[in-house]
Write a protein that holds these residues in place. Structure first.
Motif, short mmCIF file in Angstrom:
data_model
loop_
_atom_site.label_atom_id
_atom_site.label_comp_id
_atom_site.label_asym_id
_atom_site.label_seq_id
_atom_site.Cartn_x
_atom_site.Cartn_y
_atom_site.Cartn_z
N VAL A 193 53.11 8.31 -56.70
CA VAL A 193 51.93 8.63 -55.89
C VAL A 193 52.30 8.58 -54.42
N ASP A 194 53.06 7.56 -54.02
CA ASP A 194 53.50 7.44 -52.63
C ASP A 194 54.36 8.63 -52.23
N ILE A 195 55.26 9.04 -53.12
CA ILE A 195 56.12 10.20 -52.85
C ILE A 195 55.29 11.46 -52.66
N ILE A 196 54.34 11.68 -53.56
CA ILE A 196 53.49 12.88 -53.50
C ILE A 196 52.69 12.89 -52.21
N MET A 197 52.11 11.75 -51.84
CA MET A 197 51.32 11.69 -50.62
C MET A 197 52.17 12.03 -49.40
N LYS A 198 53.39 11.51 -49.34
CA LYS A 198 54.25 11.77 -48.19
C LYS A 198 54.66 13.24 -48.12
N THR A 199 54.84 13.88 -49.27
CA THR A 199 55.20 15.30 -49.25
C THR A 199 54.08 16.16 -48.71
N ARG A 200 52.86 15.66 -48.70
CA ARG A 200 51.74 16.43 -48.17
C ARG A 200 51.78 16.50 -46.65
N TYR A 201 52.52 15.60 -46.01
CA TYR A 201 52.49 15.51 -44.55
C TYR A 201 53.84 15.71 -43.88
N LEU A 202 54.93 15.61 -44.64
CA LEU A 202 56.25 15.76 -44.06
C LEU A 202 56.78 17.17 -44.24
N SER A 203 57.46 17.67 -43.22
CA SER A 203 58.10 18.98 -43.32
C SER A 203 59.39 18.84 -44.13
N GLU A 241 47.53 6.28 -46.92
CA GLU A 241 46.67 5.79 -47.99
C GLU A 241 46.57 6.85 -49.08
N ALA A 242 46.88 6.48 -50.30
CA ALA A 242 46.85 7.43 -51.40
C ALA A 242 45.42 7.89 -51.66
N TYR A 243 45.24 9.19 -51.87
CA TYR A 243 43.93 9.68 -52.28
C TYR A 243 43.60 9.06 -53.63
N PRO A 244 42.41 8.50 -53.83
CA PRO A 244 42.04 7.93 -55.12
C PRO A 244 42.22 8.92 -56.27
N VAL A 245 41.93 10.20 -56.00
CA VAL A 245 42.03 11.19 -57.06
C VAL A 245 43.48 11.38 -57.49
N ASN A 254 35.22 14.82 -60.24
CA ASN A 254 34.47 13.60 -59.93
C ASN A 254 34.97 12.90 -58.68
N ASN A 255 36.05 13.41 -58.10
CA ASN A 255 36.64 12.74 -56.95
C ASN A 255 36.99 13.71 -55.83
N LEU A 256 36.24 14.78 -55.72
CA LEU A 256 36.53 15.80 -54.71
C LEU A 256 36.45 15.26 -53.29
N ASN A 257 35.57 14.31 -53.06
CA ASN A 257 35.39 13.80 -51.71
C ASN A 257 36.61 13.03 -51.20
N SER A 258 37.53 12.70 -52.12
CA SER A 258 38.72 11.95 -51.69
C SER A 258 39.88 12.88 -51.34
N LEU A 259 39.64 14.18 -51.39
CA LEU A 259 40.68 15.15 -51.06
C LEU A 259 40.56 15.61 -49.60
N MET A 260 41.66 16.21 -49.11
CA MET A 260 41.66 16.92 -47.84
C MET A 260 41.40 16.06 -46.60
N LYS A 261 41.72 14.80 -46.67
CA LYS A 261 41.57 13.95 -45.48
C LYS A 261 42.91 13.83 -44.79
N ILE A 266 44.83 10.73 -61.24
CA ILE A 266 45.52 11.79 -61.98
C ILE A 266 46.88 11.32 -62.47
N MET A 267 47.64 10.70 -61.58
CA MET A 267 48.97 10.25 -61.96
C MET A 267 48.90 9.12 -62.97
N GLY A 268 47.85 8.32 -62.88
CA GLY A 268 47.64 7.27 -63.89
C GLY A 268 47.40 7.88 -65.25
#
Length: 203
Positions: free
Chosen positions: A176-186, A86-90, A70-77, A94-96
């Motif tokens: 959620v903040d930790i997960i989001m940062k791991t998506r972009y940091l080496s 900015e945390a993906y709503p999805v 239901n929230n696919l459009n909030s992925l892959m940005k 999920i974490m909630g």
């Protein structure tokens, strides 16, 4: 099969408590003893411990699948890590959900079959997200697709599993903040690696 909510709660609490010793060691007698219900009451709800496990797995996986789909459009940005991410709503949703069912998911996530099912769901969602975002389901091609998927999915699951294993886990917003940062940091960025470490491994 109609199920009484109070009985369900007792069975669920007993299941979570007893699963700390592993599913193989779990028996229906253990569940009924801890839940303080008759064996006939348990069998009015489930045929055996395997159906009980399947019920919990299916419930969690269904909720995760619906949230993701239901929230696919909030992925892959793509976002610039140098700015506020900015945390993906999805991810937030999920974490909630995981936080609300943390006791149950904590004992389920260590079961290989359950982990495999979650990986399958995440793989499908990533495929759909990539397709919606750029019209195909192929990764950039610098490494084989199967490795790319495994790195992304296993990294996310391992982070969630570690979070759930902590005695004093971070809040949902913090993880959620930790997960989001791991998506972009080496890995170098995550660990703050620089020349101070040198090139010698000391034992």
């Amino acid at each position: 099969m109609q199920r009484n909510t109070k009985t369900e709660d007792k069975i669920k609490k007993a299941f979570i408590q007893l699963m700390k010793a592993g599913f193989d060691n779990l028996t229906v007698r253990d569940i009924t003893d801890v839940a303080k219900i008759n064996r006939s009451t348990f069998y009015a709800h489930y045929t055996d411990k395997y159906e009980l496990l399947n019920h919990y797995e299916t419930s969690v996986l269904k909720s995760l699948s619906e949230t993701l789909n239901n929230n696919l459009n909030s992925l892959m940005k793509y976002q610039d890590v140098k700015e506020d991410i900015e945390a993906y709503p999805v991810i937030d949703l999920i974490m909630g959900y995981i936080e609300s069912e943390s006791d149950l998911i904590r004992v389920l996530i260590v079961i290989p079959s359950f982990e495999s099912k979650i990986k399958n769901i995440l793989r499908q969602v990533i495929d759909k997200g990539l397709y919606l975002n750029k019209g195909n389901d192929k990764t950039v091609g610098l490494i084989p697709n199967d490795y790319a998927y495994e790195i992304i999915i296993s990294g996310l699951l391992n982070t969630v599993e570690y979070w759930l294993s902590k005695d004093k886990p971070e809040t949902k917003d913090e993880i959620v903040d930790i997960i989001m940062k791991t998506r972009y940091l080496s890995p170098y960025d995550l660990l703050g690696v620089d020349r101070q470490f040198g090139n010698t491994i000391r034992v």
